[in-house]
Motif scaffolding. Structure first.
Motif, PDB file in Angstrom:
ATOM      1  N   ALA A 351       0.808  -1.228   0.000  1.00  0.00           N
ATOM      2  CA  ALA A 351       0.000   0.000   0.000  1.00  0.00           C
ATOM      3  C   ALA A 351       0.834   1.268   0.000  1.00  0.00           C
ATOM      4  CB  ALA A 351      -0.939  -0.003   1.201  1.00  0.00           C
ATOM      5  N   ASN A 352       2.144   1.157   0.199  1.00  0.00           N
ATOM      6  CA  ASN A 352       2.965   2.342   0.391  1.00  0.00           C
ATOM      7  C   ASN A 352       4.161   2.356  -0.553  1.00  0.00           C
ATOM      8  OD1 ASN A 352       1.877   3.709   3.059  1.00  0.00           O
ATOM      9  ND2 ASN A 352       1.874   1.499   3.421  1.00  0.00           N
ATOM     10  N   ASN A 353       4.086   3.198  -1.572  1.00  0.00           N
ATOM     11  CA  ASN A 353       5.219   3.335  -2.490  1.00  0.00           C
ATOM     12  C   ASN A 353       6.470   3.808  -1.770  1.00  0.00           C
ATOM     13  OD1 ASN A 353       3.687   2.543  -4.692  1.00  0.00           O
ATOM     14  ND2 ASN A 353       3.135   4.643  -5.253  1.00  0.00           N
ATOM     15  N   SER A 354       6.306   4.728  -0.815  1.00  0.00           N
ATOM     16  CA  SER A 354       7.461   5.268  -0.100  1.00  0.00           C
ATOM     17  C   SER A 354       8.150   4.192   0.719  1.00  0.00           C
ATOM     18  CB  SER A 354       7.030   6.423   0.809  1.00  0.00           C
ATOM     19  OG  SER A 354       6.077   5.985   1.769  1.00  0.00           O
ATOM     20  N   VAL A 355       7.364   3.270   1.287  1.00  0.00           N
ATOM     21  CA  VAL A 355       7.948   2.160   2.052  1.00  0.00           C
ATOM     22  C   VAL A 355       8.733   1.249   1.124  1.00  0.00           C
ATOM     23  CG1 VAL A 355       7.413   0.087   3.398  1.00  0.00           C
ATOM     24  CG2 VAL A 355       6.219   2.238   3.878  1.00  0.00           C
ATOM     25  N   ARG A 356       8.166   0.931  -0.023  1.00  0.00           N
ATOM     26  CA  ARG A 356       8.872   0.062  -0.969  1.00  0.00           C
ATOM     27  C   ARG A 356      10.158   0.708  -1.450  1.00  0.00           C
ATOM     28  NH1 ARG A 356       3.731  -0.622  -3.000  1.00  0.00           N
ATOM     29  NH2 ARG A 356       4.195   0.465  -4.964  1.00  0.00           N
ATOM     30  N   ASP A 357      10.099   2.002  -1.738  1.00  0.00           N
ATOM     31  CA  ASP A 357      11.306   2.698  -2.202  1.00  0.00           C
ATOM     32  C   ASP A 357      12.387   2.702  -1.126  1.00  0.00           C
ATOM     33  OD1 ASP A 357      10.072   3.186  -4.596  1.00  0.00           O
ATOM     34  OD2 ASP A 357       9.521   5.268  -4.117  1.00  0.00           O
ATOM     35  N   ALA A 358      11.984   2.948   0.128  1.00  0.00           N
ATOM     36  CA  ALA A 358      12.955   2.983   1.222  1.00  0.00           C
ATOM     37  C   ALA A 358      13.575   1.611   1.453  1.00  0.00           C
ATOM     38  CB  ALA A 358      12.284   3.483   2.503  1.00  0.00           C
ATOM     39  N   LEU A 359      12.746   0.567   1.409  1.00  0.00           N
ATOM     40  CA  LEU A 359      13.264  -0.792   1.600  1.00  0.00           C
ATOM     41  C   LEU A 359      14.174  -1.198   0.443  1.00  0.00           C
ATOM     42  CD1 LEU A 359      10.106  -2.698   2.945  1.00  0.00           C
ATOM     43  CD2 LEU A 359      12.084  -1.885   4.244  1.00  0.00           C
ATOM     44  N   SER A 360      13.836  -0.770  -0.751  1.00  0.00           N
ATOM     45  CA  SER A 360      14.664  -1.092  -1.915  1.00  0.00           C
ATOM     46  C   SER A 360      16.059  -0.498  -1.768  1.00  0.00           C
ATOM     47  CB  SER A 360      13.995  -0.571  -3.184  1.00  0.00           C
ATOM     48  OG  SER A 360      14.828  -0.772  -4.309  1.00  0.00           O
ATOM     49  N   ALA A 361      16.121   0.766  -1.410  1.00  0.00           N
ATOM     50  CA  ALA A 361      17.423   1.425  -1.266  1.00  0.00           C
ATOM     51  C   ALA A 361      18.211   0.844  -0.104  1.00  0.00           C
ATOM     52  CB  ALA A 361      17.212   2.927  -1.066  1.00  0.00           C
ATOM     53  N   ALA A 362      17.535   0.621   1.023  1.00  0.00           N
ATOM     54  CA  ALA A 362      18.224   0.067   2.191  1.00  0.00           C
ATOM     55  C   ALA A 362      18.693  -1.360   1.928  1.00  0.00           C
ATOM     56  CB  ALA A 362      17.301   0.102   3.406  1.00  0.00           C
ATOM     57  N   GLY A 363      17.896  -2.106   1.168  1.00  0.00           N
ATOM     58  CA  GLY A 363      18.267  -3.485   0.864  1.00  0.00           C
ATOM     59  C   GLY A 363      19.521  -3.580   0.029  1.00  0.00           C
ATOM     60  N   ARG A 364      19.645  -2.720  -0.967  1.00  0.00           N
ATOM     61  CA  ARG A 364      20.850  -2.742  -1.808  1.00  0.00           C
ATOM     62  C   ARG A 364      22.086  -2.419  -0.968  1.00  0.00           C
ATOM     63  NH1 ARG A 364      17.374  -0.001  -5.327  1.00  0.00           N
ATOM     64  NH2 ARG A 364      18.457   1.998  -4.993  1.00  0.00           N
ATOM     65  N   LYS A 365      21.949  -1.485  -0.063  1.00  0.00           N
ATOM     66  CA  LYS A 365      23.066  -1.122   0.806  1.00  0.00           C
ATOM     67  C   LYS A 365      23.431  -2.262   1.741  1.00  0.00           C
ATOM     68  CE  LYS A 365      24.559   2.456   4.065  1.00  0.00           C
ATOM     69  NZ  LYS A 365      24.165   3.709   4.760  1.00  0.00           N
ATOM     70  N   GLN A 366      22.425  -2.931   2.302  1.00  0.00           N
ATOM     71  CA  GLN A 366      22.679  -4.044   3.214  1.00  0.00           C
ATOM     72  C   GLN A 366      23.320  -5.218   2.482  1.00  0.00           C
ATOM     73  OE1 GLN A 366      22.649  -4.423   6.344  1.00  0.00           O
ATOM     74  NE2 GLN A 366      22.285  -6.573   6.839  1.00  0.00           N
ATOM     75  N   ALA A 367      22.832  -5.528   1.299  1.00  0.00           N
ATOM     76  CA  ALA A 367      23.369  -6.663   0.539  1.00  0.00           C
ATOM     77  C   ALA A 367      24.823  -6.448   0.168  1.00  0.00           C
ATOM     78  CB  ALA A 367      22.532  -6.898  -0.714  1.00  0.00           C
ATOM     79  N   ALA A 368      25.218  -5.186  -0.009  1.00  0.00           N
ATOM     80  CA  ALA A 368      26.597  -4.891  -0.389  1.00  0.00           C
ATOM     81  C   ALA A 368      27.584  -5.268   0.698  1.00  0.00           C
ATOM     82  CB  ALA A 368      26.729  -3.401  -0.733  1.00  0.00           C
ATOM     83  N   ARG A 369      27.106  -5.505   1.919  1.00  0.00           N
ATOM     84  CA  ARG A 369      27.986  -5.939   3.004  1.00  0.00           C
ATOM     85  C   ARG A 369      28.516  -7.346   2.772  1.00  0.00           C
ATOM     86  NH1 ARG A 369      25.334  -6.893   7.721  1.00  0.00           N
ATOM     87  NH2 ARG A 369      27.357  -6.956   8.735  1.00  0.00           N
ATOM     88  N   PHE A 370      27.844  -8.122   1.942  1.00  0.00           N
ATOM     89  CA  PHE A 370      28.194  -9.529   1.761  1.00  0.00           C
ATOM     90  C   PHE A 370      28.842  -9.720   0.387  1.00  0.00           C
ATOM     91  CE2 PHE A 370      24.315  -9.388   4.419  1.00  0.00           C
ATOM     92  CZ  PHE A 370      24.872  -9.832   5.605  1.00  0.00           C
ATOM     93  N   SER A 371      30.158  -9.800   0.362  1.00  0.00           N
ATOM     94  CA  SER A 371      30.891  -9.986  -0.888  1.00  0.00           C
ATOM     95  C   SER A 371      31.789 -11.209  -0.779  1.00  0.00           C
ATOM     96  CB  SER A 371      31.735  -8.751  -1.200  1.00  0.00           C
ATOM     97  OG  SER A 371      32.853  -8.662  -0.330  1.00  0.00           O
ATOM     98  N   TRP A 372      32.093 -11.811  -1.936  1.00  0.00           N
ATOM     99  CA  TRP A 372      32.982 -12.975  -1.940  1.00  0.00           C
ATOM    100  C   TRP A 372      34.414 -12.580  -1.637  1.00  0.00           C
ATOM    101  CZ3 TRP A 372      31.022 -17.210  -0.816  1.00  0.00           C
ATOM    102  CH2 TRP A 372      29.781 -17.616  -1.298  1.00  0.00           C
ATOM    103  N   GLU A 373      34.803 -11.349  -1.971  1.00  0.00           N
ATOM    104  CA  GLU A 373      36.132 -10.881  -1.598  1.00  0.00           C
ATOM    105  C   GLU A 373      36.274 -10.851  -0.079  1.00  0.00           C
ATOM    106  OE1 GLU A 373      35.328  -9.725  -5.686  1.00  0.00           O
ATOM    107  OE2 GLU A 373      34.189  -9.431  -3.833  1.00  0.00           O
ATOM    108  N   ALA A 374      35.250 -10.321   0.607  1.00  0.00           N
ATOM    109  CA  ALA A 374      35.282 -10.280   2.070  1.00  0.00           C
ATOM    110  C   ALA A 374      35.269 -11.689   2.654  1.00  0.00           C
ATOM    111  CB  ALA A 374      34.099  -9.475   2.599  1.00  0.00           C
TER     112      ALA A 374
END
Length: 389
Positions: A351-374
């Protein structure tokens, strides 16, 4: 069963030799290439670049795995069968190790050879075989239960893939906390937001509806999909225009219960079962979804959650085991068996575009913590500590 040596590299007395059991590496286009196999392959491909003082000797039955910077000992393909793999691990591999004389042995999946007395470490992904024993055939379950308990006590060090698994190893198997390190998995670069044009073309090819919610993983009781189906039924009763629910993945044990629940609730026209999804298509499935839902009751890590976040898909996951650790503050977390809470979370995100947008941006940032180099860097730190001559 030892087979032959492939992509032989020059041997040097100056290099520290590490022998790795990668028998669960499987590059077939099937569900066997996911999970543990994906972790092993990601780690192996990134280890050589981290430290030039190590020489790696990978023992595997996967003929397609040629990894630059590593020497491969190719066993016969029969070791993809559980009984043949067990015989290889406990009879053939110790003989090979006696000839190789490595400085460190790494069991990449739960088990170490009983007949080998040198320094070794072992990776443990989760303790499903103890907490969800019915997910395994009796012989496999007994082997893992027995050999993992022995391995974590004999190993110089244990590697876990999450803090949740590390705590579980300490509590359930009685291993000292100082003897367990975390080597998180990485998210492959192919998991990134797809363009709207690519998503639209993919939808047309697959015959998917314009809007859908996505679960991707094995269809089995541990994943708690029947709870998700019941929560979705509540959502659909509130909002007849709610997106379809896509339950993608290979059929596991007792998958029939999921289909029966969909039938019982009259959702056959709203729930889609596309079956196993090849890894090459997964980013498109994630990118096209309005939200990714993962109600699992037990996970060693929960790779689909991290992959969905990397694709910019809003995530709703359960509060069980490692999932809060993976999601962080970048998604909604719901108790695994609270159907009302799941229905409310779905409705809130949709029901909330703003919630989806915020979760999308935060999710990409969180996922970047997990790399095969690390991951490779963390693994090499363990090697440096225990691979002593």
């Amino acid at each position: 069963m030892l087979g032959y040596v492939y992509n032989r590299l020059p041997m040097s007395e100056d290099l520290v030799r590490i022998a790795l059991n990668a028998q669960l590496l499987n590059l077939d286009t099937s569900y066997r290439s996911a999970g543990i196999s994906n972790y092993i392959y990601g780690l192996l491909r990134h280890l050589p670049a981290q430290d030039g003082h190590f020489q790696y000797y990978v023992h595997t039955g996967e003929a397609a795995a040629v990894i630059p910077g590593m020497q491969r000992f190719l066993t016969t393909s029969h070791t993809k069968r559980p009984l043949a793999r067990i015989m290889w691990e406990q009879i053939v591999w110790p003989l090979a190790l006696q000839r190789l004389q490595p400085d460190l042995v790494h069991g990449l999946a739960y088990v170490l050879p009983l007949a080998y007395g040198g320094t070794s470490i072992v990776t443990v992904y989760d303790l499903t075989f103890l907490h969800v024993p019915m997910a395994f055939r009796a012989p496999n379950r007994l082997y893992l239960q027995t050999m993992t308990r022995i391995a974590v006590r004999r190993a110089a060090h244990v590697c876990a893939i999450s803090e949740s698994t590390r705590r579980d190893i300490v509590k359930t198997l009685g291993v000292s906390a100082s003897a367990v390190s975390i080597v998180y998995p990485g998210v492959d670069a192919r998991f990134r937001p797809a363009s709207p044009e690519a998503v639209e073309a993919f939808r047309r090819r697959q015959g998917l509806p314009e809007r859908y919610l996505l679960y991707l993983g094995t269809l089995e009781p541990r994943k708690n999909i029947t709870t998700l189906v019941r929560a979705y039924a509540r959502l659909a009763a509130r909002d007849p225009r709610a997106p379809s629910l896509v339950l993608a993945g290979a059929k596991g044990w007792y998958y029939e219960e999921i289909f029966a629940e969909v039938e019982r609730l009259g959702l056959k026209d709203r729930v889609i079962f596309p079956g196993y999804v090849p890894v090459e298509e997964q980013a498109l499935w994630y990118s096209g979804a309005e939200a990714f839902v993962y109600p699992s009751r037990y996970e060693g890590f929960g790779m689909p959650v991290a992959e969905a976040m990397a694709c910019g898909t809003p995530v709703i996951a359960s509060t069980a085991s490692s999932l809060p650790e993976v999601v962080g503050d970048a998604g909604l977390l719901v108790p695994p068996d609270d159907e009302d809470a799941w229905a409310d979370a779905l409705a809130h995100v949709l029901a909330n575009n703003s919630v989806r947008d915020a979760l999308s941006a935060a999710g990409r940032k969180q996922a970047a913590r997990f790399s095969w180099e690390a991951a490779a860097q963390a693994q090499v730190r363990v090697y440096r500590q225990y691979a002593r001559r």
